[in-house]
Write a protein that holds these residues in place. Sequence first.
Motif, PDB file in Angstrom:
ATOM      1  N   ARG A  77       0.836  -1.212   0.000  1.00  0.00           N
ATOM      2  CA  ARG A  77       0.000   0.000   0.000  1.00  0.00           C
ATOM      3  C   ARG A  77       0.863   1.251   0.000  1.00  0.00           C
ATOM      4  O   ARG A  77       0.681   2.168   0.800  1.00  0.00           O
ATOM      5  N   GLY A  78       1.825   1.266  -0.915  1.00  0.00           N
ATOM      6  CA  GLY A  78       2.678   2.443  -1.039  1.00  0.00           C
ATOM      7  C   GLY A  78       3.727   2.545   0.034  1.00  0.00           C
ATOM      8  O   GLY A  78       4.167   3.641   0.375  1.00  0.00           O
ATOM      9  N   GLY A  79       4.155   1.415   0.587  1.00  0.00           N
ATOM     10  CA  GLY A  79       5.108   1.411   1.682  1.00  0.00           C
ATOM     11  C   GLY A  79       6.509   1.814   1.268  1.00  0.00           C
ATOM     12  O   GLY A  79       6.796   2.119   0.102  1.00  0.00           O
ATOM     13  N   SER A  80       7.402   1.773   2.231  1.00  0.00           N
ATOM     14  CA  SER A  80       8.789   2.178   2.022  1.00  0.00           C
ATOM     15  C   SER A  80       9.543   1.125   1.218  1.00  0.00           C
ATOM     16  O   SER A  80       9.050   0.024   0.970  1.00  0.00           O
ATOM     17  N   GLU A  81      10.781   1.473   0.850  1.00  0.00           N
ATOM     18  CA  GLU A  81      11.620   0.529   0.134  1.00  0.00           C
ATOM     19  C   GLU A  81      11.886  -0.711   0.988  1.00  0.00           C
ATOM     20  O   GLU A  81      11.907  -1.830   0.467  1.00  0.00           O
ATOM     21  N   GLU A  82      12.054  -0.541   2.272  1.00  0.00           N
ATOM     22  CA  GLU A  82      12.270  -1.689   3.160  1.00  0.00           C
ATOM     23  C   GLU A  82      11.022  -2.566   3.221  1.00  0.00           C
ATOM     24  O   GLU A  82      11.110  -3.798   3.303  1.00  0.00           O
ATOM     25  N   ALA A  83       9.849  -1.934   3.165  1.00  0.00           N
ATOM     26  CA  ALA A  83       8.607  -2.710   3.141  1.00  0.00           C
ATOM     27  C   ALA A  83       8.530  -3.546   1.867  1.00  0.00           C
ATOM     28  O   ALA A  83       8.079  -4.701   1.895  1.00  0.00           O
ATOM     29  N   TYR A  84       8.976  -2.966   0.752  1.00  0.00           N
ATOM     30  CA  TYR A  84       9.025  -3.713  -0.510  1.00  0.00           C
ATOM     31  C   TYR A  84       9.972  -4.893  -0.391  1.00  0.00           C
ATOM     32  O   TYR A  84       9.669  -6.009  -0.834  1.00  0.00           O
ATOM     33  N   ARG A  85      11.143  -4.663   0.195  1.00  0.00           N
ATOM     34  CA  ARG A  85      12.126  -5.732   0.338  1.00  0.00           C
ATOM     35  C   ARG A  85      11.560  -6.869   1.201  1.00  0.00           C
ATOM     36  O   ARG A  85      11.724  -8.050   0.892  1.00  0.00           O
ATOM     37  N   SER A  86      10.896  -6.492   2.278  1.00  0.00           N
ATOM     38  CA  SER A  86      10.354  -7.490   3.186  1.00  0.00           C
ATOM     39  C   SER A  86       9.232  -8.290   2.536  1.00  0.00           C
ATOM     40  O   SER A  86       9.231  -9.525   2.577  1.00  0.00           O
ATOM     41  N   LEU A  87       8.276  -7.577   1.923  1.00  0.00           N
ATOM     42  CA  LEU A  87       7.101  -8.259   1.369  1.00  0.00           C
ATOM     43  C   LEU A  87       7.425  -9.017   0.088  1.00  0.00           C
ATOM     44  O   LEU A  87       7.040 -10.177  -0.069  1.00  0.00           O
ATOM     45  N   TYR A  88       8.123  -8.373  -0.830  1.00  0.00           N
ATOM     46  CA  TYR A  88       8.303  -8.967  -2.147  1.00  0.00           C
ATOM     47  C   TYR A  88       9.537  -9.866  -2.257  1.00  0.00           C
ATOM     48  O   TYR A  88       9.463 -10.950  -2.852  1.00  0.00           O
ATOM     49  N   ILE A  89      10.658  -9.468  -1.696  1.00  0.00           N
ATOM     50  CA  ILE A  89      11.854 -10.306  -1.780  1.00  0.00           C
ATOM     51  C   ILE A  89      11.767 -11.463  -0.784  1.00  0.00           C
ATOM     52  O   ILE A  89      11.789 -12.639  -1.165  1.00  0.00           O
ATOM     53  N   ARG A  90      11.632 -11.142   0.503  1.00  0.00           N
ATOM     54  CA  ARG A  90      11.552 -12.207   1.500  1.00  0.00           C
ATOM     55  C   ARG A  90      10.248 -12.986   1.376  1.00  0.00           C
ATOM     56  O   ARG A  90      10.229 -14.212   1.556  1.00  0.00           O
ATOM     57  N   GLY A  91       9.161 -12.284   1.078  1.00  0.00           N
ATOM     58  CA  GLY A  91       7.877 -12.963   0.947  1.00  0.00           C
ATOM     59  C   GLY A  91       7.873 -13.983  -0.176  1.00  0.00           C
ATOM     60  O   GLY A  91       7.348 -15.095  -0.020  1.00  0.00           O
TER      61      GLY A  91
END
Length: 229
Positions: A77-91
């Motif tokens: 939902r428009g999160g930070s770059e770290e949120a992207y890393r957590s959700l998309y890379i680690r997820g």
Amino acid sequence: MTGLLCTEPRAVLILGTGYLGKALAESLRKAGHTALTADIDAQKAIYEADVTEGASMHSLAARIRSPHIIVMCASTRGGSEEAYRSLYIRGTQNTLEAFPGTPVIFCSSTSVYGITDGRWITEEHNVYPASGKSGLLIQAEQAVLAAGGTVVRLGALYGPDRCVLVSQYCKKGAALPGNMDRWINYIHRDDAVAALHLLCTLREPPTGIYNLTDRTPMQLGEIYSYLSG
């Protein structure tokens, strides 16, 4: 087309039950398929699970029968770059490890192309990520493709009770920064759901990259002019 579809009901695991995931689950259930939903918010889904946590995903895999296919449509939902890393890379990594061999459909974005000069783009075009977030999406895409999965690059979603351009325009008189000649790709939620529904129910699991957007792109100034009218 009917000959390409599976003849038996499918069990589809949907990770993320937001605006898109919830509607996809409803569409699949109406067609007689089993939609197994998982979300970090236990009240929004059948199962509570956090894709960013490996232990949570392995626990989810232990609780359900092997699904025929998995759809990853959770959003920051428009999160930070770290949120992207957590959700998309680690997820993505956690999902592939918890459900080895299960086909995965990963919902990405047309923003990864990084092309805004009005050229028509196809799935064969190279990507030019304009931000760190886009670069992280591409990394997640590559992991899914390497596992034999599917990447769906969506335009921005609009539909019932949601249109960012309209809501922000009404509040501020402006919705997006940039030139009024800027081209924008959008897709109606129900069209996105129909496309994902089809991909989930093909006889052979789909592979590769698919772009999902409205057929007619629009320029920002054109949209503002319509809203003003």
